[in-house]
Enzyme design. Sequence first.
Site, PDB file in Angstrom:
ATOM      1  N   ASP A 128       0.860  -1.171   0.000  1.00  0.00           N
ATOM      2  CA  ASP A 128       0.000   0.000   0.000  1.00  0.00           C
ATOM      3  C   ASP A 128       0.904   1.230   0.000  1.00  0.00           C
ATOM      4  O   ASP A 128       2.066   1.168   0.438  1.00  0.00           O
ATOM      5  CB  ASP A 128      -0.894  -0.032   1.235  1.00  0.00           C
ATOM      6  CG  ASP A 128      -1.682   1.239   1.423  1.00  0.00           C
ATOM      7  OD1 ASP A 128      -2.458   1.591   0.511  1.00  0.00           O
ATOM      8  OD2 ASP A 128      -1.505   1.882   2.465  1.00  0.00           O
ATOM      9  N   ALA A 129       0.384   2.353  -0.433  1.00  0.00           N
ATOM     10  CA  ALA A 129       1.221   3.553  -0.537  1.00  0.00           C
ATOM     11  C   ALA A 129       1.059   4.487   0.647  1.00  0.00           C
ATOM     12  O   ALA A 129       2.002   4.699   1.428  1.00  0.00           O
ATOM     13  CB  ALA A 129       0.907   4.297  -1.841  1.00  0.00           C
ATOM     14  N   TYR A 130      -0.126   5.048   0.814  1.00  0.00           N
ATOM     15  CA  TYR A 130      -0.333   6.139   1.769  1.00  0.00           C
ATOM     16  C   TYR A 130      -0.484   5.600   3.197  1.00  0.00           C
ATOM     17  O   TYR A 130      -1.369   4.811   3.488  1.00  0.00           O
ATOM     18  CB  TYR A 130      -1.544   6.973   1.356  1.00  0.00           C
ATOM     19  CG  TYR A 130      -1.320   7.634   0.017  1.00  0.00           C
ATOM     20  CD1 TYR A 130      -0.432   8.703  -0.099  1.00  0.00           C
ATOM     21  CD2 TYR A 130      -1.945   7.158  -1.134  1.00  0.00           C
ATOM     22  CE1 TYR A 130      -0.190   9.298  -1.325  1.00  0.00           C
ATOM     23  CE2 TYR A 130      -1.707   7.754  -2.372  1.00  0.00           C
ATOM     24  CZ  TYR A 130      -0.826   8.815  -2.462  1.00  0.00           C
ATOM     25  OH  TYR A 130      -0.578   9.398  -3.681  1.00  0.00           O
ATOM     26  N   ARG A 165      -7.087  12.223   7.128  1.00  0.00           N
ATOM     27  CA  ARG A 165      -6.899  10.816   6.781  1.00  0.00           C
ATOM     28  C   ARG A 165      -8.160  10.004   7.047  1.00  0.00           C
ATOM     29  O   ARG A 165      -8.562   9.157   6.247  1.00  0.00           O
ATOM     30  CB  ARG A 165      -5.726  10.248   7.587  1.00  0.00           C
ATOM     31  CG  ARG A 165      -5.442   8.768   7.341  1.00  0.00           C
ATOM     32  CD  ARG A 165      -5.126   8.506   5.884  1.00  0.00           C
ATOM     33  NE  ARG A 165      -4.642   7.134   5.694  1.00  0.00           N
ATOM     34  CZ  ARG A 165      -4.525   6.556   4.509  1.00  0.00           C
ATOM     35  NH1 ARG A 165      -4.862   7.203   3.404  1.00  0.00           N
ATOM     36  NH2 ARG A 165      -4.061   5.322   4.412  1.00  0.00           N
ATOM     37  N   SER A 204      -2.449   0.670  -4.744  1.00  0.00           N
ATOM     38  CA  SER A 204      -2.966   1.784  -3.956  1.00  0.00           C
ATOM     39  C   SER A 204      -4.298   2.282  -4.472  1.00  0.00           C
ATOM     40  O   SER A 204      -4.619   2.182  -5.661  1.00  0.00           O
ATOM     41  CB  SER A 204      -1.945   2.933  -3.989  1.00  0.00           C
ATOM     42  OG  SER A 204      -2.450   4.102  -3.375  1.00  0.00           O
ATOM     43  N   ASN A 205      -5.064   2.869  -3.540  1.00  0.00           N
ATOM     44  CA  ASN A 205      -6.247   3.644  -3.918  1.00  0.00           C
ATOM     45  C   ASN A 205      -5.884   4.884  -4.711  1.00  0.00           C
ATOM     46  O   ASN A 205      -6.735   5.476  -5.383  1.00  0.00           O
ATOM     47  CB  ASN A 205      -7.008   4.088  -2.668  1.00  0.00           C
ATOM     48  CG  ASN A 205      -7.907   3.007  -2.092  1.00  0.00           C
ATOM     49  OD1 ASN A 205      -8.279   2.054  -2.773  1.00  0.00           O
ATOM     50  ND2 ASN A 205      -8.256   3.149  -0.824  1.00  0.00           N
TER      51      ASN A 205
END
Length: 225
Positions: free
Chosen positions: A9-11, A45, A121-122
């Site tokens: 995942d990224a964030y 977030r 990622s989203n």
Amino acid sequence: MPITTCVFDAYGTLFDVNAAAAQAADDPDFPRLADLWPAVARDWRRKQLEYTWLRAVADRHCDFWQVTQDGLDWALAAQGLDDPALRARLLALYRQLPTYAEVPAMLAALKARGLTTAILSNGSPDMLNAAVASAGIAPQLDAILSVETVGVFKPHARVYDLVGAQFGCAKDEVLFVSSNGWDAAGAAGYGFRTIWVNRAGDPPDRLYADPHHTLGNLVSIPDLL
């Protein structure tokens, strides 16, 4: 089967999502943010994630950049911060989020072992490409996969399908790593091996599957493999 492919995942996992508000708080042009930035970062977030889930359930998809802006607008309104310049600054910083300190070395160690690495990622492709370029980690990644290919947010199975479609690997060859407990659980239920990076020490989510491993950061992932 042995792990051949490590997907992140990224964030919140590779990129520090609190950094934009923290950096803007040091700007003398935005003095009110100095005390309010932790609440802004937290609410930003939270709403960003909530809006992905609600849009997925309602079948009202939009790209993650719109969700990111909508979440920020809620967070700023909650703190009474009606400042277009601040909003613009925070969004600009979000496109250049730094990685957590251990990320470059961890990715380099995985590549040195011959493993395939990727982001799933989203985030929209332009957001992800900007963040990866800013952080200088593109050479350590074999692919950047975005939910925009399938038009629905995680944890929908069509998102996790992107990994096999990209690399031709079996589910049990994939290690999926996320700082979101629900994402790690969703990927585990899908069939990936999973690590939940629980930086905040949160309790586990009560869902239909559990992450296979829980770590406090990304440092030990190469050794775990």
